[in-house]
Design a protein around this motif. Sequence first.
Motif, mmCIF file in Angstrom:
data_model
loop_
_atom_site.group_PDB
_atom_site.id
_atom_site.type_symbol
_atom_site.label_atom_id
_atom_site.label_comp_id
_atom_site.label_asym_id
_atom_site.label_seq_id
_atom_site.Cartn_x
_atom_site.Cartn_y
_atom_site.Cartn_z
ATOM 1 N N UNK A 45 40.847 70.459 113.528
ATOM 2 C CA UNK A 45 41.538 71.125 113.992
ATOM 3 C C UNK A 45 41.906 72.274 113.175
ATOM 4 N N UNK A 46 42.909 73.011 114.187
ATOM 5 C CA UNK A 46 43.393 74.230 113.445
ATOM 6 C C UNK A 46 43.767 74.007 112.154
ATOM 7 N N UNK A 47 44.989 73.102 111.868
ATOM 8 C CA UNK A 47 45.793 72.647 111.649
ATOM 9 C C UNK A 47 45.760 71.848 109.950
ATOM 10 N N UNK A 48 44.873 70.478 109.795
ATOM 11 C CA UNK A 48 44.501 69.801 109.062
ATOM 12 C C UNK A 48 43.390 71.075 107.856
ATOM 13 N N UNK A 49 43.272 70.353 107.347
ATOM 14 C CA UNK A 49 42.017 71.622 105.814
ATOM 15 C C UNK A 49 42.181 72.448 105.440
ATOM 16 N N UNK A 50 40.976 74.098 104.799
ATOM 17 C CA UNK A 50 41.524 74.675 104.645
ATOM 18 C C UNK A 50 41.316 75.852 106.395
ATOM 19 N N UNK A 51 41.782 76.626 105.920
ATOM 20 C CA UNK A 51 41.831 78.130 106.803
ATOM 21 C C UNK A 51 40.947 78.880 106.198
ATOM 22 N N UNK A 52 40.296 80.047 107.454
ATOM 23 C CA UNK A 52 39.456 80.828 107.384
ATOM 24 C C UNK A 52 39.358 81.763 107.598
ATOM 25 N N UNK A 53 39.316 83.070 107.759
ATOM 26 C CA UNK A 53 39.355 84.396 108.572
ATOM 27 C C UNK A 53 38.548 84.983 108.614
ATOM 28 N N UNK A 54 37.092 84.103 108.406
ATOM 29 C CA UNK A 54 35.649 84.791 108.859
ATOM 30 C C UNK A 54 35.380 85.515 107.859
ATOM 31 N N UNK A 55 35.717 86.099 106.569
ATOM 32 C CA UNK A 55 35.540 87.245 105.721
ATOM 33 C C UNK A 55 34.155 86.746 104.969
ATOM 34 N N UNK A 56 33.393 87.855 105.052
ATOM 35 C CA UNK A 56 32.541 87.521 104.141
ATOM 36 C C UNK A 56 32.493 88.192 102.654
ATOM 37 N N UNK A 57 32.608 87.371 101.579
ATOM 38 C CA UNK A 57 32.870 87.733 100.541
ATOM 39 C C UNK A 57 31.768 87.945 99.662
ATOM 40 N N UNK A 58 32.004 88.745 98.279
ATOM 41 C CA UNK A 58 31.126 89.060 96.929
ATOM 42 C C UNK A 58 30.915 88.201 96.384
ATOM 43 N N UNK A 59 29.683 87.877 96.739
ATOM 44 C CA UNK A 59 29.309 85.946 96.154
ATOM 45 C C UNK A 59 29.581 86.151 94.228
ATOM 46 N N UNK A 60 29.168 87.129 93.788
ATOM 47 C CA UNK A 60 29.238 87.315 92.724
ATOM 48 C C UNK A 60 30.617 87.488 91.912
ATOM 49 N N UNK A 61 31.917 88.419 91.963
ATOM 50 C CA UNK A 61 32.546 89.338 91.706
ATOM 51 C C UNK A 61 33.521 89.172 90.367
ATOM 52 N N UNK A 62 33.388 90.105 89.570
ATOM 53 C CA UNK A 62 33.681 90.225 88.196
ATOM 54 C C UNK A 62 35.258 89.345 87.914
ATOM 55 N N UNK A 63 35.505 89.313 86.772
ATOM 56 C CA UNK A 63 37.086 88.051 86.847
ATOM 57 C C UNK A 63 38.423 89.822 86.723
ATOM 58 N N UNK A 64 37.813 91.187 87.122
ATOM 59 C CA UNK A 64 39.039 91.739 87.815
ATOM 60 C C UNK A 64 38.671 91.862 89.266
#
Length: 613
Positions: A205-224
């Motif tokens: 369902x598009x309503x229950x559960x987490x949402x995503x915008x399909x963005x590919x993230x940085x895998x190992x970001x810094x704390x900044x």
Amino acid sequence: MLLSWSFLVLALGGLAAAVPARRANYVVHEKRAAEPSSAWTLSRRLESDMVLPMRFGLTQSNIDRVEEILMSISHPESPTFGKHLSPEQVIDMFKPSSETVDVVKSWLVGSGIAPERIRITGNKGWIELNATVAEAEDLLNTEYHVYEHESGAEQISCHSYSLPGHVQPHIELVKPTVHFNHRVSPGGYIPEKLKKRTGKLGQPSPYNGPKTNGQTPSINPTLDECDEYITPACLRALYNIYYTPTQTGRNTYGVVEFTPQSYLATDLDMFFGNYSPNLVGSRPTLVSIDGGQYEPSQYQGFSYNGESDLDFEYAMTLVYPQNVTLLQTGDMVEGGGFDNWLDAVDASFCTYEGGDVPSQDGIYPDTAPGGYDAPESCGIIPPPYVVSTSYGQDEVSATPAYAIRQCNEYAKLGMMGTTVLYASGDYGVAGFGGECIDATTGEETLNGTRFNPDFPATCPYVTAVGATQVSPGRTVYEPESAAETVIYSGGGFSNIFAMPSYQATAVRHYLEAYPPPYTAAQYNNSGNVRAFPDLAANGVNYVIAIDGEFELVYGTSASSPVVGSMITMVNDARLAAGKGPIGFLNPAIYSPLFAAAFHDITNGTNQGCGKPF
């Protein structure tokens, strides 16, 4: 004044002649919480010879003392704080009285039901009977109808039902009756002639559960970069989580998933390989509830794997080396609901041959091909010390009787030492999909103006978890804001539950110091009802491994298992100190004694229903 004998005889004779029919002393016991949406059409009367599994939930003893008993165990200033009850003590305290059992049995027998057809459950909590539709309609002075969804699915329901006045105080609810599931779900009883299977709590369902915008993230970001990408390292820095559990053989942490939701083992290892190498190859311990299994091959995709992947990637990483238990609920045919996992951890909640809410839960044994054709899972494991659930329903879709009875069960788990967490929803003050309540009809609609709270988060005996975020351009060392990226943290005020004593001071201060600019036409502004959520944690920009890729996800679905992980570590420290688990959490987190442990979120809104809030 004297009354003539002849007049008295005439008067009494008139009364005798006017003795009301059997139904004259009936009173309406429950009405449908809200009418079905326009996607449902009234099809026909249900066939009179069809057999229904009738379940009469008996009024429990001491139910008016639930909050008092729970507070005596859970408030940090109580002399009996932490002295949790055994399951046997809970059963004995709340079992219905002999009078209640006798009154209901006598009514059924007097209505023509043969005594041998009546069954009483082991804890005397339910009376059960298989009745034809004609018998059920006669007993309850109602009519059952079939409703057809635009998808072709069908459900049964009655609009309201009644009970004799002398019987009503002894029955909390009857099912199946008015509990119409507004969202398509096969998790409920549908007679064989009507079995056109549809969705369920765990259904994509598009309503229950987490949402995503399909963005590919940085895998190992810094704390900044934690304002853009949340990883376990960000959460540790944000909440100062630097603790290694030592009581792993004694502590327990469970996460509820509803079939067909399932994690992918390859996703867990992909995530662990980056963020927790010691966990590569590790899996949550499966507890199969009503046939629930790890089913990675049958269904794949974000809608099937996103919730479970998220829950276990973060929960297992944060509490390592503590084991995490997967409470997989429901088979692939019926699915499962909230009552099903409650049955599994508390045998006193079960009933013979099912008895869960037919429109909400899976009914077992399930004789359909591929179904779980065995007795329901009843008290199969002790309740874990912490249970996190990232699923919910709109409160308006639950009748007060159903919601209150289930809520009282959460209180009993708290009395036994379990912390129950529920995500508060992702649509601000609106319901799933942004639907709000039409102030005139009471129906859910995208054009509604009345706020639509989430259940079970509104139950005062669970800890409702909302979502925050690291503000854009800020760091993990600065105050967070309410979640306003992709989601709005669910919250507001219940339309069913009274304000619990533990939050009275905090809520009244809020209403006096920061009065919402809305009227009773938009929300329950009485100042006497349950407010939620109780606390919040980051729920925005989570990096997860899903279907072989990394994506960003958003939701209180992320916040709840993270809070569960933190409470699990608190329990570990308590166990190491010779204490028991914390159990019901809310009295402590609202207490001034623990104020320093929390940050007050003063930025952001939880919009919905066309209004900022």
